[in-house]
Design a protein around this motif. Structure first.
Motif, PDB file in Angstrom:
ATOM      1  N   MET A  18      17.013  40.565  -4.839  1.00  0.00           N
ATOM      2  CA  MET A  18      17.767  42.313  -4.877  1.00  0.00           C
ATOM      3  C   MET A  18      18.471  42.915  -5.361  1.00  0.00           C
ATOM      4  SD  MET A  18      18.592  41.202  -0.256  1.00  0.00           S
ATOM      5  CE  MET A  18      18.608  43.122  -0.392  1.00  0.00           C
ATOM      6  N   ARG A  19      17.875  43.966  -5.971  1.00  0.00           N
ATOM      7  CA  ARG A  19      18.629  44.635  -6.530  1.00  0.00           C
ATOM      8  C   ARG A  19      19.094  45.339  -6.214  1.00  0.00           C
ATOM      9  NH1 ARG A  19      13.844  45.284 -11.340  1.00  0.00           N
ATOM     10  NH2 ARG A  19      13.837  43.439 -11.873  1.00  0.00           N
ATOM     11  N   LYS A  20      19.492  46.436  -6.904  1.00  0.00           N
ATOM     12  CA  LYS A  20      20.938  47.307  -6.141  1.00  0.00           C
ATOM     13  C   LYS A  20      20.240  49.052  -6.529  1.00  0.00           C
ATOM     14  CE  LYS A  20      25.986  48.212  -6.050  1.00  0.00           C
ATOM     15  NZ  LYS A  20      27.239  46.832  -6.451  1.00  0.00           N
ATOM     16  N   PHE A  21      20.747  49.873  -5.827  1.00  0.00           N
ATOM     17  CA  PHE A  21      19.710  50.802  -5.870  1.00  0.00           C
ATOM     18  C   PHE A  21      20.796  52.172  -5.144  1.00  0.00           C
ATOM     19  CE2 PHE A  21      16.038  48.557  -5.197  1.00  0.00           C
ATOM     20  CZ  PHE A  21      15.950  48.660  -6.255  1.00  0.00           C
ATOM     21  N   GLU A  22      20.950  52.967  -6.012  1.00  0.00           N
ATOM     22  CA  GLU A  22      22.347  54.600  -5.408  1.00  0.00           C
ATOM     23  C   GLU A  22      21.226  55.417  -5.767  1.00  0.00           C
ATOM     24  OE1 GLU A  22      25.840  55.866  -7.519  1.00  0.00           O
ATOM     25  OE2 GLU A  22      24.496  56.686  -8.526  1.00  0.00           O
ATOM     26  N   THR A  23      21.258  56.083  -4.120  1.00  0.00           N
ATOM     27  CA  THR A  23      20.180  57.518  -4.404  1.00  0.00           C
ATOM     28  C   THR A  23      21.726  58.358  -3.226  1.00  0.00           C
ATOM     29  OG1 THR A  23      18.521  56.279  -2.806  1.00  0.00           O
ATOM     30  CG2 THR A  23      18.821  58.868  -2.260  1.00  0.00           C
ATOM     31  N   LEU A  24      21.180  59.420  -5.165  1.00  0.00           N
ATOM     32  CA  LEU A  24      22.220  60.711  -4.094  1.00  0.00           C
ATOM     33  C   LEU A  24      21.097  61.398  -3.805  1.00  0.00           C
ATOM     34  CD1 LEU A  24      25.035  61.616  -4.763  1.00  0.00           C
ATOM     35  CD2 LEU A  24      23.689  62.963  -6.239  1.00  0.00           C
ATOM     36  N   ILE A  25      21.528  63.013  -2.565  1.00  0.00           N
ATOM     37  CA  ILE A  25      21.022  63.056  -1.585  1.00  0.00           C
ATOM     38  C   ILE A  25      21.894  64.792  -1.593  1.00  0.00           C
ATOM     39  CG2 ILE A  25      20.114  62.898   0.889  1.00  0.00           C
ATOM     40  CD1 ILE A  25      20.179  60.291   0.991  1.00  0.00           C
ATOM     41  N   LEU A  26      20.964  65.206  -1.946  1.00  0.00           N
ATOM     42  CA  LEU A  26      21.134  66.657  -0.712  1.00  0.00           C
ATOM     43  C   LEU A  26      21.595  67.165  -0.159  1.00  0.00           C
ATOM     44  CD1 LEU A  26      22.984  69.438  -2.091  1.00  0.00           C
ATOM     45  CD2 LEU A  26      20.972  70.535  -3.196  1.00  0.00           C
ATOM     46  N   LEU A  27      21.349  67.977   1.012  1.00  0.00           N
ATOM     47  CA  LEU A  27      21.695  67.943   2.354  1.00  0.00           C
ATOM     48  C   LEU A  27      21.009  69.753   2.643  1.00  0.00           C
ATOM     49  CD1 LEU A  27      23.017  65.264   4.894  1.00  0.00           C
ATOM     50  CD2 LEU A  27      20.515  65.538   4.395  1.00  0.00           C
ATOM     51  N   SER A  28      20.692  69.728   3.639  1.00  0.00           N
ATOM     52  CA  SER A  28      21.112  71.690   4.037  1.00  0.00           C
ATOM     53  C   SER A  28      22.671  71.832   4.075  1.00  0.00           C
ATOM     54  CB  SER A  28      19.830  71.841   4.925  1.00  0.00           C
ATOM     55  OG  SER A  28      19.927  73.068   5.385  1.00  0.00           O
ATOM     56  N   ILE A  85      16.134  67.660   4.115  1.00  0.00           N
ATOM     57  CA  ILE A  85      17.109  67.088   2.694  1.00  0.00           C
ATOM     58  C   ILE A  85      16.479  67.740   1.535  1.00  0.00           C
ATOM     59  CG2 ILE A  85      17.210  65.455   1.187  1.00  0.00           C
ATOM     60  CD1 ILE A  85      16.539  63.073   3.588  1.00  0.00           C
ATOM     61  N   TYR A  86      17.105  68.599   0.416  1.00  0.00           N
ATOM     62  CA  TYR A  86      16.934  69.689  -0.754  1.00  0.00           C
ATOM     63  C   TYR A  86      16.274  68.723  -1.783  1.00  0.00           C
ATOM     64  CZ  TYR A  86      18.556  74.049   1.916  1.00  0.00           C
ATOM     65  OH  TYR A  86      18.514  74.399   2.954  1.00  0.00           O
ATOM     66  N   LYS A  87      17.274  67.310  -1.901  1.00  0.00           N
ATOM     67  CA  LYS A  87      16.542  66.727  -3.377  1.00  0.00           C
ATOM     68  C   LYS A  87      17.358  65.522  -3.413  1.00  0.00           C
ATOM     69  CE  LYS A  87      16.954  71.043  -6.920  1.00  0.00           C
ATOM     70  NZ  LYS A  87      15.109  70.524  -7.879  1.00  0.00           N
ATOM     71  N   PHE A  88      17.191  64.531  -4.239  1.00  0.00           N
ATOM     72  CA  PHE A  88      17.086  63.769  -4.022  1.00  0.00           C
ATOM     73  C   PHE A  88      16.913  62.347  -5.070  1.00  0.00           C
ATOM     74  CE2 PHE A  88      12.935  63.244  -2.674  1.00  0.00           C
ATOM     75  CZ  PHE A  88      12.621  62.235  -3.462  1.00  0.00           C
ATOM     76  N   LEU A  89      17.847  62.053  -5.742  1.00  0.00           N
ATOM     77  CA  LEU A  89      17.741  60.705  -6.995  1.00  0.00           C
ATOM     78  C   LEU A  89      17.863  60.171  -6.730  1.00  0.00           C
ATOM     79  CD1 LEU A  89      17.064  61.636 -10.322  1.00  0.00           C
ATOM     80  CD2 LEU A  89      19.891  61.760 -10.163  1.00  0.00           C
ATOM     81  N   THR A  90      16.910  58.779  -7.162  1.00  0.00           N
ATOM     82  CA  THR A  90      17.427  56.981  -7.026  1.00  0.00           C
ATOM     83  C   THR A  90      17.403  56.460  -8.248  1.00  0.00           C
ATOM     84  OG1 THR A  90      15.992  57.181  -4.640  1.00  0.00           O
ATOM     85  CG2 THR A  90      16.610  55.257  -6.111  1.00  0.00           C
ATOM     86  N   VAL A  91      18.286  55.717  -8.644  1.00  0.00           N
ATOM     87  CA  VAL A  91      18.506  54.539  -9.611  1.00  0.00           C
ATOM     88  C   VAL A  91      18.970  53.665  -9.567  1.00  0.00           C
ATOM     89  CG1 VAL A  91      19.142  56.757 -11.376  1.00  0.00           C
ATOM     90  CG2 VAL A  91      20.870  55.779 -10.852  1.00  0.00           C
TER      91      VAL A  91
END
Length: 110
Positions: A1-11, A86-92
């Protein structure tokens, strides 16, 4: 299992209840697809550098989770379905071997 981070921009117009509902849905998707949530960090309302959907503020949330690679595709598919809130998101993908990044910065340059 890998580790991820998602940053979310909400309204910024979402109420606290609706915001929690959106986050609960995303948490459910992660857990349903074999992932585990490690951290939910709500940064709160912040000013934006440029307008997004004619808004100059947004509510930021950072999700840190682990799971299989196909979990990210399913999570992002569900984020796109909730496009009105949800306006924008980024997953790394996070490096498992690297130590946790410290948010503290005393102004020193390395």
């Amino acid at each position: 299992m890998r580790k991820f981070e998602t940053l979310i921009l909400l309204s910024p117009e979402l109420s606290a209840d609706k915001r929690e509902g959106v986050l609960a849905t995303l948490k459910e998707v992660i857990e349903r697809d074999g992932g585990a949530i490690e951290e939910v960090d709500q940064w709160g309302m912040r000013d934006l550098a440029y307008p997004v959907r004619k808004q100059m503020r947004g509510f930021y949330v950072r999700l840190v989770y682990s799971g299989p690679n196909d979990l990210v595709a399913e999570l992002e598919r569900n984020i796109r379905i909730a496009a009105e809130s949800i306006y924008k998101f980024l997953t790394v993908r996070l490096d498992e071997d690297a130590p946790a990044a410290e948010a503290k910065n005393d102004g020193e340059v390395a």
